[in-house]
Design a protein around this motif. Structure first.
Motif, PDB file in Angstrom:
ATOM      1  N   LEU A  60       3.382   7.029 -10.461  1.00  0.00           N
ATOM      2  CA  LEU A  60       3.535   7.225  -9.013  1.00  0.00           C
ATOM      3  C   LEU A  60       2.374   6.604  -8.259  1.00  0.00           C
ATOM      4  N   LYS A  61       1.175   6.797  -8.788  1.00  0.00           N
ATOM      5  CA  LYS A  61       0.003   6.257  -8.075  1.00  0.00           C
ATOM      6  C   LYS A  61       0.114   4.762  -7.910  1.00  0.00           C
ATOM      7  N   ILE A 105       2.860   2.989  -8.001  1.00  0.00           N
ATOM      8  CA  ILE A 105       3.961   2.668  -7.101  1.00  0.00           C
ATOM      9  C   ILE A 105       3.485   2.756  -5.661  1.00  0.00           C
ATOM     10  N   ALA A 162       1.335  -0.072  -4.722  1.00  0.00           N
ATOM     11  CA  ALA A 162       2.038  -1.330  -4.556  1.00  0.00           C
ATOM     12  C   ALA A 162       2.758  -1.415  -3.213  1.00  0.00           C
ATOM     13  N   GLU A 163       3.084  -0.251  -2.660  1.00  0.00           N
ATOM     14  CA  GLU A 163       3.720  -0.278  -1.338  1.00  0.00           C
ATOM     15  C   GLU A 163       2.713  -0.741  -0.324  1.00  0.00           C
ATOM     16  N   HIS A 212       3.416  -2.360   7.278  1.00  0.00           N
ATOM     17  CA  HIS A 212       4.413  -1.585   8.022  1.00  0.00           C
ATOM     18  C   HIS A 212       3.735  -0.849   9.154  1.00  0.00           C
ATOM     19  N   GLU A 256       5.422   5.071  10.993  1.00  0.00           N
ATOM     20  CA  GLU A 256       6.682   5.278  10.280  1.00  0.00           C
ATOM     21  C   GLU A 256       6.407   6.229   9.123  1.00  0.00           C
ATOM     22  N   PRO A 257       7.268   7.213   8.916  1.00  0.00           N
ATOM     23  CA  PRO A 257       6.979   8.145   7.809  1.00  0.00           C
ATOM     24  C   PRO A 257       7.230   7.475   6.467  1.00  0.00           C
ATOM     25  N   ASN A 258       6.316   7.565   5.576  1.00  0.00           N
ATOM     26  CA  ASN A 258       6.574   7.108   4.218  1.00  0.00           C
ATOM     27  C   ASN A 258       5.981   8.147   3.267  1.00  0.00           C
ATOM     28  N   TYR A 259       6.062   7.875   1.990  1.00  0.00           N
ATOM     29  CA  TYR A 259       5.730   8.923   1.017  1.00  0.00           C
ATOM     30  C   TYR A 259       4.319   9.462   1.208  1.00  0.00           C
ATOM     31  N   ASN A 299       2.450   9.289   4.029  1.00  0.00           N
ATOM     32  CA  ASN A 299       2.231   9.851   5.363  1.00  0.00           C
ATOM     33  C   ASN A 299       2.539  11.308   5.460  1.00  0.00           C
ATOM     34  N   ILE A 300       3.584  11.722   4.794  1.00  0.00           N
ATOM     35  CA  ILE A 300       4.074  13.061   5.081  1.00  0.00           C
ATOM     36  C   ILE A 300       3.387  14.115   4.236  1.00  0.00           C
ATOM     37  N   GLU A 301       2.340  13.742   3.545  1.00  0.00           N
ATOM     38  CA  GLU A 301       1.649  14.742   2.734  1.00  0.00           C
ATOM     39  C   GLU A 301       0.894  15.708   3.645  1.00  0.00           C
ATOM     40  N   SER A 302       0.793  16.991   3.221  1.00  0.00           N
ATOM     41  CA  SER A 302       0.126  17.976   4.079  1.00  0.00           C
ATOM     42  C   SER A 302      -1.376  17.787   4.034  1.00  0.00           C
TER      43      SER A 302
END
Lengths: 775, 124
Positions: free
Chosen positions: B40-41, B43, B46-47, B52, B56-59, B61-64
């Motif tokens: 996951l790290k 991945i 690599a994004e 972008h 925009e919300p991405n994986y 961004n939405i972490e608490s």
């Protein structure tokens, strides 16, 4: 084997005996299956609020694949815990199994096979599972291992009954919120290339669950969806029926972490039963017994006080345990028979001893006769012929013969078994004998020749040693008498006033034990530190006990006395006497401890004899938090596992992830964060959101979750705002049901993308692809 | 295969009719299979997030964010409220009895309790 009773009520002390055999969990699963069937047939009847349904696996191969036209979508809920697949438009998924894969080696053939899902461990004994643990395709909630994903999809389609040349149905598959595009594209590629799926749609499981319940009327068009899952927890706001991902929030805590925490706590608390706490078993325990406390610290205070309430809340799991077979008291015949055998053996031994004794007596008598004869002969021989005469026999002088005769008579007497009084006599007789043996002592030095001087010194030495021995004997005798007298006195004291005596003994014992403990504590604190050592001083910086300190003192003063600049220690012989002082110190310390311990042991044995309520203070064996004193046989209690504080300590981490060192917000705080993240929407919208807080996902089944959430959210919202928390009608399966309901809509196909789309439009388009949930 | 294993259909068959490419073709034996999957790290790295728009919300961004509430500490062993901690072993304890227990634990147990809250000493 007991079946689990169907209701727990507080205030009743319920002791659960769960047998560990798999058949129990299978029967539980059968029960659950029956419930599902019942619900299917009567979808509106509420089932009695039971604790929790254990999750079940359904893996029978479906036979009606060919009945579905190729427009019917296949709906897949790809969760980190369970994989659910079925047809669109149905109420239940057809196939459910755990989302794990094992690749063990078959023992007989040696080939590596693939096993998907969890299976009966009895069947797994044909496989060598040592090098292959269960593996999941997920890392947190994102799929990254597509080889494993392929095995899982293989299995799923196979059990769904697929038998064509390709999967000729559109597929709706769930993913996590804001799935990284790499994972998404690899999944799409897998479906298109390997399975030949015509079109694919990706959706978020929490959203499907929300939409489904919105249609049921459970939640409103605007609301917040809270989804504690297996590895993560999400909060997603919904406005106008569409999820707003900008305002969503994710914490990496889920059911997996709760189970793991419980497993580790139990293993540390009961290390002797560590082997029993397998992942599956602990998960079952969690689902049965864990709950969320309204206020953690007040619950814990109940347990700390040790109230009856706390006892009621403690569940007890009795492990299977066979008491050791009690030996029946031997019957009369047994006793008689054993006594007869012993009697016979004793008789035999006595006979043997008799025979030996008589033979020895004979020998001695013969010897005696021989010696006496020799003496007689000696009378007749003249003085100067004695040495030559005696050289044959081996004796040098008459005295030797006489002393030999005496010895033999003595042993003869002993062999004949005469009382010891004679022996004391004989010993006393040796005293004048010894005096005779040291004739030279009394003669002054100047009258003797050099050899006689040497002889005299030897005799002096012998005399002093024998005198010393006698003195020691005398002292021992006296101390024996003394002890006897003391015991007598003790007995008298005890007989006249038993209670007082007992009190005194107990007090003495207590004092002694404290002293011993303290000394031990000083010793161990000095030598055995369990953990961080701070530097400085001797070696590793351990605190010195008295002996070591003394040693240091002596050494430093010795060095100091010499004067600065020069170290001449050791030049003189007397310097080394220093070490004699040091080692003595060490010995003293140990000796004192030993004496005290001996005294304590004696006292404790006395107390054990006369005091029925006395319990000897066992050494605190420091290896385990729970002691299993090996002095007494293991009892039923040793095989009980108590779940008290752990029951609500483990799910509490959903609200306080800090306890697992996950530095993120807990469930109640996440709602605040989520509302904040939505760009300023206005008070009214916020109120609408909090008015419909919807919880779904497997980990929301803990009792007490709703109340706790209400309390927590009320703390962070302005006073008076409406807060309403609703639970999904079926938190576990609603995601799939929602997806299935969505897939039946006629516009569903407009939301999918096909293979050509995927290849033409490229990655960027895929990244921005989002499902529209209101059709 | 043993009879009951076959009957239970435990094992995944190697050839499935609906697949275009079978597993044994895709991952031939002998090659290192599956070791090239990105975690996951990787991945997420690599994004390319710079390309972008940031809101925009991405994986990621939405972490608490970390919790704002002050962290309430509990005793590592019993779970009661723990105002104290032992400087030698770094464990939290609730009262004197628990303290005795804490001081008498051998090293492995101390480290295991600390590992529960990720405070164990990890030697690399």
């Amino acid at each position: 084997m007991l079946l689990v009773p169907s209701c727990w009520t507080l205030g009743e002390r319920v002791t659960v005996s769960l047998s560990l055999s798999l058949s129990l969990s299978q029967s539980l699963r059968a029960l659950a299956r029956a419930r599902i069937l019942y619900k299917e047939r009567n979808p509106n009847s509420p089932i009695q609020k039971k604790k929790k349904m254990p999750f079940i696996s359904k893996i029978e191969r479906q036979s009606d694949y060919h009945l579905f036209p190729s427009t019917t979508p296949i709906v897949i809920d790809n969760g980190a815990s369970y994989f659910r697949i079925g047809w669109a438009g149905e109420a239940e998924p057809r196939v459910i199994f755990r989302n794990i894969v094992q690749r063990p080696r078959h023992k007989a053939t040696g080939e590596t096979v693939t096993i998907v899902g969890d299976h009966d461990p009895a069947l797994l004994r044909y496989f060598d599972c040592t090098r292959s643990g269960p593996r999941s395709a997920f890392d947190s909630n994102v799929v990254y291992q597509f080889e494993i994903m392929e095995y899982i999809l293989d299995f799923a389609f196979d059990r769904l009954g697929a038998n064509g040349s390709r999967i000729d149905h559109p597929v709706l598959i769930t993913e996590c919120v804001c799935n990284p595009v790499q994972s998404r594209s690899k999944m799409a590629e897998l479906l298109f290339e390997t399975y030949g799926v015509p079109s694919v749609a990706f959706g978020v499981d929490a959203a499907f669950s929300y939409k489904y319940n919105q249609q049921l009327g459970v939640c409103a068009k605007d609301g917040l969806a809270l989804c504690p899952g297996f590895t993560t927890t999400h909060v997603i706001p919904f406005i106008d029926g569409e999820p707003v991902y900008k305002g969503s929030c994710r914490t990496n805590i889920g059911g997996y972490h709760i189970t793991d925490y419980l497993k580790q706590l139990l293993s540390l608390k009961y290390p002797q039963h560590m082997a029993r706490f397998t992942w599956e078993k602990v998960e079952d325990l969690k689902m049965e017994h864990c709950y969320i406390a309204q206020d953690y610290f007040s619950e814990v205070r109940l347990f700390q006080k040790g109230d009856k309430e706390a006892e009621d809340k403690t569940r007890c799991w009795q492990l299977p345990w066979i008491p050791p077979p009690t030996e029946e008291p031997p019957s009369e015949e047994e006793i008689a028979r054993k006594a007869a055998i012993k009697e016979r053996q004793g008789q035999r031994l006595r006979e043997m001893a008799e025979a030996k004794r008589s033979s020895r007596i004979n020998e001695l008598e013969n010897e005696l006769h021989g010696l006496e004869f020799l003496l007689q002969q000696l009378e007749h021989v003249e003085e100067h012929n004695i040495p030559s005469f005696l050289s044959e026999t081996g004796y040098v002088s008459k005295q030797e013969i006489e002393s030999a005769v005496q010895k033999v008579t003595q042993s003869l007497r002993k062999a004949k078994g005469e009382p010891k009084g004679d022996q004391a006599e004989a010993e006393e007789k040796t005293d004048p004998a010894t005096n005779e043996r040291f004739p030279l002592i009394n003669i002054p030095d100047n009258m003797l020749t050099p050899e006689q001087l040497k002889e005299k010194r030897r005799q002096l030495f012998l005399k002093t040693t024998s005198e010393g021995r006698q003195r020691a004997k005398q002292k021992r005798f006296e101390s024996e008498l003394e002890r006897e007298r003391k015991n007598q006195q003790d007995e008298e004291k005890r007989l006249e006033n038993p209670e007082l005596y007992l009190e005194q003994l107990r007090a003495k014992y207590k004092d002694l034990s404290e002293k011993v403990e303290q000394r031990k504590r000083l010793k161990t604190n000095g030598n055995h530190t369990n953990g961080n050592n701070f530097s400085g001083g001797v070696g590793r910086g351990e605190r010195l006990n008295a002996a070591q300190r003394e040693r240091m003192r002596l050494l430093t003063t010795a060095a100091f006395d010499r004067g600065k600049g020069e170290d001449t220690f050791g030049a003189r012989d007397e310097d080394w006497q220093l070490y004699k002082l040091m080692s003595k110190d060490n010995d003293d310390d140990d000796e004192g401890l030993d004496q005290d311990e001996a005294e304590m042991a004696r006292l404790s044995s006395r107390l054990q004899e006369i005091d029925p309520t006395f319990v000897p203070k066992l050494e605190i064996v420091t290896s385990q938090p729970i002691e299993v004193p090996r002095l007494r046989p293991l009892t039923k209690e040793d095989f009980q596992i108590l779940l008290g504080v752990e029951r609500f300590r483990c799910p509490e981490i959903l609200f306080r992830p800090n306890w697992i060192a996950v530095d993120q917000a807990g469930l109640d705080e996440m709602t605040g964060i989520s509302i904040r993240r939505l760009s300023p929407v206005g008070q009214e919208v916020e109120e609408r959101l909090t008015n419909s807080i919807f919880i779904t996902g497997g980990s929301c089944l803990f009792p007490g979750m709703s109340k706790r959430l209400v309390a927590g959210i009320r703390m962070i919202r302005p006073c008076g705002s409406p807060i309403r928390v609703v639970k999904a009608s079926d938190p576990v399966l609603d995601a799939w049901r929602g997806a299935a309901a969505y897939a039946t809509a006629p516009q569903f196909l407009t939301q999918t993308f096909s293979r050509t789309d995927y290849y033409e439009k490229g990655e960027d388009w895929l990244r921005r692809y989002q499902l529209r949930y209101t059709l | 295969m043993e009879l009951e294993v076959v009957k239970a259909e435990l094992v995944l068959p190697t050839h499935l009719s609906f697949k275009q490419i079978q597993m044994y073709e895709k991952y031939p034996k002998g090659q290192s299979r599956g070791r090239h999957w990105k975690h996951l790290k990787q991945i997420l790295q690599a994004e390319n997030h710079q390309n972008h728009p940031p809101d925009e919300p991405n994986y990621v961004n939405i972490e608490s964010p970390p919790s704002m509430h002050p962290c309430k500490r509990i005793c590592d062993i019993t779970g009661y409220e723990a105002p104290y901690y032992d400087p030698r072993t770094n464990l939290r304890y609730a009262n004197a009895d628990v303290f005795k227990l804490v001081r008498s634990l051998p090293k492995e147990y101390v480290q295991s309790y600390l590992a529960l809250r990720n405070a164990a000493v990890v030697l690399k």
